[in-house]
Design a protein around this motif. Sequence first.
Motif, PDB file in Angstrom:
ATOM      1  N   GLY A   1       0.783  -1.239   0.000  1.00  0.00           N
ATOM      2  CA  GLY A   1       0.000   0.000   0.000  1.00  0.00           C
ATOM      3  C   GLY A   1       0.806   1.275   0.000  1.00  0.00           C
ATOM      4  O   GLY A   1       0.311   2.320   0.421  1.00  0.00           O
ATOM      5  N   GLU A   2       2.032   1.236  -0.519  1.00  0.00           N
ATOM      6  CA  GLU A   2       2.903   2.413  -0.440  1.00  0.00           C
ATOM      7  C   GLU A   2       2.507   3.530  -1.404  1.00  0.00           C
ATOM      8  O   GLU A   2       2.847   4.688  -1.189  1.00  0.00           O
TER       9      GLU A   2
ATOM     10  N   ASP B   1      -0.392   5.606  -4.118  1.00  0.00           N
ATOM     11  CA  ASP B   1      -1.791   5.901  -4.421  1.00  0.00           C
ATOM     12  C   ASP B   1      -2.198   5.297  -5.763  1.00  0.00           C
ATOM     13  O   ASP B   1      -3.365   4.954  -5.975  1.00  0.00           O
TER      14      ASP B   1
ATOM     15  N   THR C   1      -0.117  -0.952  -4.016  1.00  0.00           N
ATOM     16  CA  THR C   1      -1.100   0.133  -4.157  1.00  0.00           C
ATOM     17  C   THR C   1      -1.979   0.189  -2.913  1.00  0.00           C
ATOM     18  O   THR C   1      -2.417  -0.853  -2.412  1.00  0.00           O
ATOM     19  N   ARG C   2      -2.240   1.375  -2.427  1.00  0.00           N
ATOM     20  CA  ARG C   2      -3.087   1.507  -1.231  1.00  0.00           C
ATOM     21  C   ARG C   2      -4.485   0.970  -1.523  1.00  0.00           C
ATOM     22  O   ARG C   2      -4.945   0.978  -2.680  1.00  0.00           O
TER      23      ARG C   2
END
Length: 272
Positions: A104-105, A107, A132-133
Amino acid sequence: MTETAFDTAERQAWAGQAAAYAASFAKLCAYPVPALLRAAGVGEGVRLLDVGTGTGTVAVAAGARGAKVTAVDAEPGMVARAAREAPRADVRCAALPHLPFADGEFDAVVGNFVLNHVGRPRAALAELARVTRPGGRVAVTVWAAPAAPGQALLGRAVQAAGVTRPAHLPPLAAEDDFPRTEQGLAALLERAGLRDGDCETLRWDHRTTPEEWWSGPAAGVATIGQVVTGQTPAVIARIKEHFVTLAAEFAGDDGTLVLPHAALLAHGRAAS
């Protein structure tokens, strides 16, 4: 997960090819970039990861939109060139399906044609989703199949010369492949865990010259280049003769080639 024979061949095919790619196929691959960034919702302040950045075209365009860009590529020469082209981006050497980032690093994550160059496309997509967040967007492009007429030109010249794909260039394993159609790519996103997926076909005419279009394969760029440069000088000359003949089908009055191309653009959201 171990590297596949396809992955190994891709690493070898692209080694040291940054300059030759920039002078030949890079302009073609730049066409989908605006649509790719729109599909990923890239704008001011968005933390974006560009995977398979190549010479940095996507990273530059995303930076111009105000995104906070991190970009990776498996080929060190591409990384060096992308870092020069996009000095504000954090450009690193890394390869799918293992990216050096936390869950989740980012957007948004994009991959412009990167899935064409990995041995396990579903695992690669799952990795894009992982970094991906939750709710963030993943957008990718691949070449459509069957190939559009302009894209098929070089392959037709090789075939006309009686050349087949060498054994040292293995195709993607059947169990890892997928239909290069809107439905096929959308289904791959779903199997990789992405939600609310959609896919569309982008069509455009790429304008180039016979000399520029031949320069890529003549330098060994991509699989087609590996096929060409793996032949004897006499066979290479025969392939080029067929290329010149077939290219006349796409020549305008000024000698410029107008090559129809088609690519698939798909996007989805990382699971919450």
